[in-house]
Scaffold this active site. Structure first.
Site, PDB file in Angstrom:
ATOM      1  N   GLU A 181      59.732  52.346 114.031  1.00  0.00           N
ATOM      2  CA  GLU A 181      61.146  51.992 114.178  1.00  0.00           C
ATOM      3  C   GLU A 181      61.373  50.494 114.384  1.00  0.00           C
ATOM      4  OE1 GLU A 181      62.764  56.051 116.294  1.00  0.00           O
ATOM      5  OE2 GLU A 181      61.764  54.604 117.560  1.00  0.00           O
TER       6      GLU A 181
HETATM    7  C1  TNX Z   1      61.434  58.365 118.173  1.00  0.00           C
HETATM    8  S1  TNX Z   1      58.644  59.006 117.575  1.00  0.00           S
HETATM    9  C2  TNX Z   1      60.579  57.410 118.714  1.00  0.00           C
HETATM   10  C3  TNX Z   1      60.624  57.154 120.160  1.00  0.00           C
HETATM   11  C4  TNX Z   1      61.642  58.004 120.860  1.00  0.00           C
HETATM   12  C5  TNX Z   1      61.622  59.388 120.283  1.00  0.00           C
HETATM   13  C6  TNX Z   1      62.529  60.338 120.982  1.00  0.00           C
HETATM   14  C7  TNX Z   1      58.561  57.522 117.514  1.00  0.00           C
HETATM   15  C8  TNX Z   1      57.397  56.981 116.897  1.00  0.00           C
HETATM   16  N1  TNX Z   1      59.580  56.798 118.003  1.00  0.00           N
HETATM   17  O1  TNX Z   1      60.841  55.793 120.405  1.00  0.00           O
HETATM   18  O2  TNX Z   1      61.328  58.039 122.212  1.00  0.00           O
HETATM   19  O3  TNX Z   1      62.002  59.304 118.934  1.00  0.00           O
HETATM   20  O4  TNX Z   1      62.362  61.630 120.521  1.00  0.00           O
END
Ligand code: TNX
Length: 543
Positions: free
Chosen positions: A344
């Site tokens: 992300e």
């Molecule tokens: C996505 S999964 C994220 C996290 C959040 C999560 C909540 C991932 C690699 N990144 O930063 O905590 O969703 O479900």
């Protein structure tokens, strides 16, 4: 007769009459009280994960004050496992089983931990007959996995009617077992909310009981930096003091972290440290603003948004910082992996992202570790010696396979422990799915994503993100019982698994949960055989 602890032969390959002679024929064991033990059925025990092969023989082993543990001579790691077994038995029964007692000390029924080269690393065989238990493995790690099976066979309560003293009746037979996948893990997000060393140890105990072998710690995120780095002290002095919702945060000192590493390794669990970058780095940038690359003045963040922060990927000093962080953490981490996050990174330009990952991968290798990253790292052209953790994007997972990388399976729609069970669940998010207990169990890693075949899969991991949970009780509500399903998916071949059979064994875990004070979500999908009022959280459920 020879002291049985000196017998190195693969016990189960010996003819049965010899086995019986070994256990009954010596004059000392004849002095043991005669017990008439009930018939047993090993194959109907609530073993979880389900072993590969279980053959009951109706006999039983009487675990009582006349039991002792013997481990193969000259192997300190096996005697360490014996010591652990003795402690765990004491925890349930209050019996103090001697470890490798001198044969002069008395007549004993033996639990023998024996070594037999030629078995797979984590494989074990457990042979239970009337007056002896023989656990055979190539490695102490295999013996440790087998010890978990043995622990699961010890009844919660003694039988007081068989003789003068209490006896814990262990069903007899043979178990042959080994895992389907070499990586079976969970992840704790200690960044959004901090969890103490004691909490993590409790979680490690449960992971061990269900034969999991990796714990990934998500140590840094926008809301907090949780690991002391002596060369950059503000990371914890400043970045460690915040968390989601405005609480006071917290962090592990290096001594704490080493303590966790040691506690995990006694349980044959490897810690995987994660420093998430280049996104998810607001807490680092608040501590050292020169790191920041999103053009804004960093401020402490205690909300739940993602994707707004980034390191400045074009500054050499940023890589010096990363080098120090990776060096200090790697020096405390005996495991093979270092997780660089990489998810992300919406505030990082794609070209900067690729540049960044390509510079960080060699730093990780310089300190002897294999880089691991969320599936986005596979969008960058790397080489095969990187592990991609699939969480959401099947195309990324395919790209990882094309680059020859191993893939760790954590599909958010099945394996994310922070997804709510249903629409009235007290905690959790549901951006990926609602995940009732059956849904968390009923999937197969190698059939999940197109073009991610079995050979490419390293294993499974169940991440537990902590935006919505801040206490151990809340953590346990989300983790249990779904974590156990992931443990079984990782250990037991798909052809040996079924929800119908699993759910009954799952219900059989209540005594263990109660004894260890583990909260759990009492899903209506599971036949708990308990009055609702005795179940925790029982009012907040539809499924
Ligand atoms: C996505 S999964 C994220 C996290 C959040 C999560 C909540 C991932 C690699 N990144 O930063 O905590 O969703 O479900």
């Amino acid at each position: 007769m020879e002291n049985p602890k000196n017998n190195y032969r693969p016990f189960w390959q010996l003819p049965l009459f010899f086995v019986l002679t070994l256990s009954l024929g010596c004059s000392e064991t004849q002095k043991l009280p005669e017990l008439v033990l009930p018939e047993t059925d090993l194959s109907s025990e609530a073993l979880l994960p389900k072993p590969l092969e279980v053959i009951g023989n109706q006999t039983a082993f009487a675990l009582d004050q006349y039991s002792a543990i013997y481990t193969v001579e000259g192997e300190a790691s096996f005697s360490g496992v014996g010591e652990y077994l003795s402690q765990e038995i004491a925890g349930v029964t209050k019996l103090t089983l001697p470890l490798n007692p001198d044969s002069m000390e008395g007549p004993f029924r033996g639990i023998y931990l024996n070594k037999n080269q030629g078995m797979d690393q984590e494989a074990y065989e457990l042979a239970i007959v009337r007056d002896s238990i023989l656990l055979t493995a190539s490695t102490a790690e295999g013996a440790f996995r087998g010890v978990q099976t043995l622990r699961q066979l010890i009844p919660e309560y003694a039988n007081d009617t068989l003789g003068a003293n209490p006896v814990w009746v262990i069903p007899g037979g043979l178990i042959k077992d080994k895992p389907a996948f070499t990586y079976r893990g969970s992840m704790l997000d200690v960044a959004r909310h901090f969890f103490s060393v004691e909490d993590v140890k409790k979680y490690l105990d449960v992971l061990a009981y269900y034969k999991m072998n990796y714990l990934h710690l998500h140590l840094t995120d926008d809301q907090g930096w949780r690991i002391e780095i002596t060369s950059w002290p503000k990371l914890t002095e400043v970045g460690g003091q915040t968390e989601v919702g405005g609480g006071s945060g917290g962090f592990y000192t290096q001594e704490d972290f080493k303590d966790l590493v040691a506690y995990a390794s006694q349980r044959f669990i490897t810690l995987v440290p994660e420093v998430d970058m280049p996104g998810h780095t607001n807490a680092a940038s608040v501590s050292y603003p020169f790191l920041n690359g999103n053009g804004k003045t960093p401020k402490p963040y205690t909300g739940m948004r993602v994707g707004f922060s980034t390191l400045d990927t074009r500054k050499d000093t940023v890589y010096q910082f990363i080098d120090d962080v990776v060096r200090e953490i790697s020096a405390m981490s005996p495991g093979p992996y270092f997780h660089i996050g990489g998810d992300e990174s919406h505030a990082t330009k794609p070209s900067d992202y690729a540049y960044f990952i390509k510079r960080v991968v060699p730093i990780v290798r310089k300190y002897g570790k294999t880089p691991m990253g969320w599936d986005e790292v596979a969008t960058v052209s790397l080489d095969s010696n990187v592990v991609a953790q699939f969480w959401q994007d099947e195309e990324n997972a395919e790209k990882a396979v094309e680059q020859g990388m191993k893939v760790l399976m954590s599909p958010a729609k099945r394996a994310y422990l922070d997804m709510s069970y249903d629409s009235i669940s007290k905690f959790g998010l549901h951006w990926a799915a609602y995940i009732p207990v059956e849904r968390a169990y009923s999937w197969t890693p190698d059939l999940y994503a197109k073009n991610v075949p079995r050979e490419a899969i390293l294993g499974v991991e169940a991440p537990l993100w902590s935006e919505t949970i801040s206490t151990m009780e809340e953590l346990e509500y989300l983790a249990f019982p779904r974590l156990l399903g992931i443990a079984e998916i990782g250990w037991t071949e798909t052809s040996k698994r079924s929800w119908e059979d699993y759910k009954t064994r799952l219900a059989g875990q209540i005594p263990y949960f109660r004894r260890r004070n583990i909260q759990f979500y009492p899903s209506r999908q599971v036949p708990w055989n308990e009055p609702d009022s005795l179940l925790p959280w029982y009012k907040n459920r539809t499924k």
